[in-house]
Design an enzyme around this catalytic site. Sequence first.
Site, PDB file in Angstrom:
ATOM      1  N   GLN A 175       4.874   5.137  15.552  1.00  0.00           N
ATOM      2  CA  GLN A 175       3.735   4.480  14.909  1.00  0.00           C
ATOM      3  C   GLN A 175       2.862   3.763  15.941  1.00  0.00           C
ATOM      4  OE1 GLN A 175       6.430   2.437  12.053  1.00  0.00           O
ATOM      5  NE2 GLN A 175       4.632   2.389  10.764  1.00  0.00           N
ATOM      6  N   LYS A 204     -22.592  -5.351   4.057  1.00  0.00           N
ATOM      7  CA  LYS A 204     -21.665  -4.682   3.116  1.00  0.00           C
ATOM      8  C   LYS A 204     -21.245  -5.662   2.019  1.00  0.00           C
ATOM      9  CE  LYS A 204     -17.597  -3.124   4.839  1.00  0.00           C
ATOM     10  NZ  LYS A 204     -16.693  -2.180   5.510  1.00  0.00           N
ATOM     11  N   THR A 255      -4.162   4.823  -1.224  1.00  0.00           N
ATOM     12  CA  THR A 255      -5.222   5.285  -0.323  1.00  0.00           C
ATOM     13  C   THR A 255      -5.824   6.608  -0.804  1.00  0.00           C
ATOM     14  OG1 THR A 255      -3.778   6.521   1.152  1.00  0.00           O
ATOM     15  CG2 THR A 255      -4.061   4.193   1.636  1.00  0.00           C
ATOM     16  N   TYR A 256      -6.935   6.956  -0.171  1.00  0.00           N
ATOM     17  CA  TYR A 256      -7.660   8.189  -0.486  1.00  0.00           C
ATOM     18  C   TYR A 256      -7.516   9.085   0.729  1.00  0.00           C
ATOM     19  CZ  TYR A 256     -11.594  10.809  -2.525  1.00  0.00           C
ATOM     20  OH  TYR A 256     -12.392  11.760  -3.110  1.00  0.00           O
ATOM     21  N   ARG A 312     -15.917   4.040   4.190  1.00  0.00           N
ATOM     22  CA  ARG A 312     -16.638   5.196   4.706  1.00  0.00           C
ATOM     23  C   ARG A 312     -15.677   6.354   4.951  1.00  0.00           C
ATOM     24  NH1 ARG A 312     -18.560   5.647  10.726  1.00  0.00           N
ATOM     25  NH2 ARG A 312     -16.307   6.009  10.799  1.00  0.00           N
ATOM     26  N   GLY A 313     -14.479   6.049   5.463  1.00  0.00           N
ATOM     27  CA  GLY A 313     -13.552   7.115   5.867  1.00  0.00           C
ATOM     28  C   GLY A 313     -13.804   7.453   7.329  1.00  0.00           C
ATOM     29  N   ASP A 314     -12.796   8.050   7.947  1.00  0.00           N
ATOM     30  CA  ASP A 314     -12.951   8.450   9.355  1.00  0.00           C
ATOM     31  C   ASP A 314     -13.679   9.780   9.429  1.00  0.00           C
ATOM     32  OD1 ASP A 314     -11.837   6.294  10.757  1.00  0.00           O
ATOM     33  OD2 ASP A 314      -9.841   6.921  10.103  1.00  0.00           O
ATOM     34  N   GLU A 356       0.831  -1.213   0.000  1.00  0.00           N
ATOM     35  CA  GLU A 356       0.000   0.000   0.000  1.00  0.00           C
ATOM     36  C   GLU A 356       0.864   1.261   0.000  1.00  0.00           C
ATOM     37  OE1 GLU A 356      -3.690  -0.066   2.092  1.00  0.00           O
ATOM     38  OE2 GLU A 356      -3.057   1.637   3.301  1.00  0.00           O
TER      39      GLU A 356
HETATM   40  P1  FAD Z   1     -18.268   1.048   7.370  1.00  0.00           P
HETATM   41  O1  FAD Z   1     -18.216  -0.305   6.799  1.00  0.00           O
HETATM   42  O2  FAD Z   1     -19.288   1.998   6.852  1.00  0.00           O
HETATM   43  O3  FAD Z   1     -18.447   0.911   8.960  1.00  0.00           O
HETATM   44  C1  FAD Z   1     -18.259   2.020   9.811  1.00  0.00           C
HETATM   45  C2  FAD Z   1     -18.960   1.781  11.154  1.00  0.00           C
HETATM   46  O4  FAD Z   1     -20.363   1.815  10.965  1.00  0.00           O
HETATM   47  C3  FAD Z   1     -18.654   0.416  11.769  1.00  0.00           C
HETATM   48  O5  FAD Z   1     -18.617   0.583  13.165  1.00  0.00           O
HETATM   49  C4  FAD Z   1     -19.848  -0.442  11.365  1.00  0.00           C
HETATM   50  O6  FAD Z   1     -20.080  -1.503  12.283  1.00  0.00           O
HETATM   51  C5  FAD Z   1     -20.966   0.602  11.388  1.00  0.00           C
HETATM   52  N1  FAD Z   1     -22.065   0.333  10.437  1.00  0.00           N
HETATM   53  C6  FAD Z   1     -21.964  -0.118   9.176  1.00  0.00           C
HETATM   54  N2  FAD Z   1     -23.182  -0.188   8.595  1.00  0.00           N
HETATM   55  C7  FAD Z   1     -24.070   0.274   9.515  1.00  0.00           C
HETATM   56  C8  FAD Z   1     -25.502   0.460   9.535  1.00  0.00           C
HETATM   57  N3  FAD Z   1     -26.253   0.157   8.466  1.00  0.00           N
HETATM   58  N4  FAD Z   1     -26.073   0.961  10.660  1.00  0.00           N
HETATM   59  C9  FAD Z   1     -25.318   1.275  11.768  1.00  0.00           C
HETATM   60  N5  FAD Z   1     -23.975   1.097  11.804  1.00  0.00           N
HETATM   61  C10 FAD Z   1     -23.357   0.606  10.705  1.00  0.00           C
HETATM   62  N6  FAD Z   1      -9.606   5.809   5.443  1.00  0.00           N
HETATM   63  C11 FAD Z   1      -9.383   6.816   4.559  1.00  0.00           C
HETATM   64  O7  FAD Z   1      -9.755   7.971   4.825  1.00  0.00           O
HETATM   65  N7  FAD Z   1      -8.776   6.580   3.348  1.00  0.00           N
HETATM   66  C12 FAD Z   1      -8.351   5.335   2.991  1.00  0.00           C
HETATM   67  O8  FAD Z   1      -7.811   5.149   1.896  1.00  0.00           O
HETATM   68  C13 FAD Z   1      -8.548   4.252   3.906  1.00  0.00           C
HETATM   69  N8  FAD Z   1      -8.166   2.979   3.590  1.00  0.00           N
HETATM   70  C14 FAD Z   1      -8.431   1.953   4.471  1.00  0.00           C
HETATM   71  C15 FAD Z   1      -8.082   0.638   4.109  1.00  0.00           C
HETATM   72  C16 FAD Z   1      -8.332  -0.421   4.975  1.00  0.00           C
HETATM   73  C17 FAD Z   1      -7.969  -1.827   4.565  1.00  0.00           C
HETATM   74  C18 FAD Z   1      -8.920  -0.174   6.254  1.00  0.00           C
HETATM   75  C19 FAD Z   1      -9.157  -1.307   7.223  1.00  0.00           C
HETATM   76  C20 FAD Z   1      -9.281   1.109   6.619  1.00  0.00           C
HETATM   77  C21 FAD Z   1      -9.049   2.189   5.727  1.00  0.00           C
HETATM   78  N9  FAD Z   1      -9.419   3.505   6.050  1.00  0.00           N
HETATM   79  C22 FAD Z   1      -9.197   4.537   5.152  1.00  0.00           C
HETATM   80  C23 FAD Z   1     -10.031   3.812   7.358  1.00  0.00           C
HETATM   81  C24 FAD Z   1     -11.561   3.648   7.311  1.00  0.00           C
HETATM   82  O9  FAD Z   1     -12.111   4.616   6.444  1.00  0.00           O
HETATM   83  C25 FAD Z   1     -12.094   3.825   8.738  1.00  0.00           C
HETATM   84  O10 FAD Z   1     -11.709   2.725   9.519  1.00  0.00           O
HETATM   85  C26 FAD Z   1     -13.569   4.123   8.909  1.00  0.00           C
HETATM   86  O11 FAD Z   1     -13.781   4.512  10.268  1.00  0.00           O
HETATM   87  C27 FAD Z   1     -14.511   2.962   8.626  1.00  0.00           C
HETATM   88  O12 FAD Z   1     -14.577   2.697   7.286  1.00  0.00           O
HETATM   89  P2  FAD Z   1     -15.409   1.419   6.735  1.00  0.00           P
HETATM   90  O13 FAD Z   1     -15.365   1.521   5.280  1.00  0.00           O
HETATM   91  O14 FAD Z   1     -14.940   0.182   7.369  1.00  0.00           O
HETATM   92  O15 FAD Z   1     -16.874   1.803   7.275  1.00  0.00           O
END
Ligand code: FAD
Length: 285
Positions: A210, A163, A48-49, A107-109, A17
């Site tokens: 880190q 998902k 990454t984004y 989703r992003g943080d 990555e």
């Molecule tokens: P989601 O799958 O949407 O989940 C987020 C939260 O919502 C979880 O707690 C889940 O249990 C809950 N949830 C899901 N669906 C529902 C629902 N229908 N109702 C209620 N709750 C629900 N961040 C960046 O900004 N850029 C990147 O490039 C990036 N790359 C990443 C790559 C990897 C492999 C990983 C593991 C993380 C990465 N992240 C990145 C961080 C990520 O965006 C964050 O961890 C973020 O907080 C959650 O993203 P997600 O896509 O897992 O969210």
Amino acid sequence: MKIKDILAQGRPTISFEVFPPKTADNYENVEAAAKKIALLKPDFMSVTYGAGGGTRRYTIDIADTLNNEYQVPTLAHLTCVSSTRERVHEIMDELNKRGIENILALRGDIPGDGRVETDFRYAAELVREIRSGGDFCVGAACYPEGHVESANKTADIGFLKEKVEAGCDFLTTQMFFDNHILYNFLYRIRERGITVPVVAGIMPVTHVKQVANICRMSGTYLPERFKALVDRFGDRPAAMKQAGIAYAAEQIIDLVANGVEHIHVYSMNHPDVAEKIRENLSEIL
Ligand code: FAD
């Protein structure tokens, strides 16, 4: 090439990555690092984004270079919190034009000020949008220890199932430092009927700073064996780097030995780290 096809070849894979620069003046350095990693011939690379979406142009440009100049299949990340529906379609069009076939839908943080785009609330909605709008291979994130915001692991796995059902072709895990956590997670998700390939995300920790970031952002469990290494070598950068790489390589060997054959290394724009991991595993991956 689509990552789902690479993962279906019945052999172990390794991917790396990189993350885009925050500003234009660092673009060349990041691109040069990404190119060096590409020369190690991984099965694919991900870009990454950036949080906030301001660096999306760089994500696409670096992915383009890797994909088209270095023939390394590339996975472009994309987040809900920084993207309107219109923006998602612009990015999909751009990736399509450049022959990039893979998107990691996230989703992003949520930023501290809570200001986010609201067209897509959860990654599952973005997965669905990408699926319905083009011929992309779509991946998503998963959390062996549960996502930090989720009430518990069972609820998190329930949302993960939704998902995947929205159209994920594969999942990549958050980093973890104890393989048993992953084995347990895999057992639980398979039991819930999640059958897509899972790529194990491994972070070689090469700097003591880190560790604090990892704990703050993801609450990842640090085993005693790992903490001992940080205690002993944390103030000696070269020793910490060597020990962190060795720890990651050992984790990977154990994973592959136990049938977890797809490994994604959070190489953080460090070609030397990627190279050492590659060297340590040259007969394995
Ligand atoms: P989601 O799958 O949407 O989940 C987020 C939260 O919502 C979880 O707690 C889940 O249990 C809950 N949830 C899901 N669906 C529902 C629902 N229908 N109702 C209620 N709750 C629900 N961040 C960046 O900004 N850029 C990147 O490039 C990036 N790359 C990443 C790559 C990897 C492999 C990983 C593991 C993380 C990465 N992240 C990145 C961080 C990520 O965006 C964050 O961890 C973020 O907080 C959650 O993203 P997600 O896509 O897992 O969210």
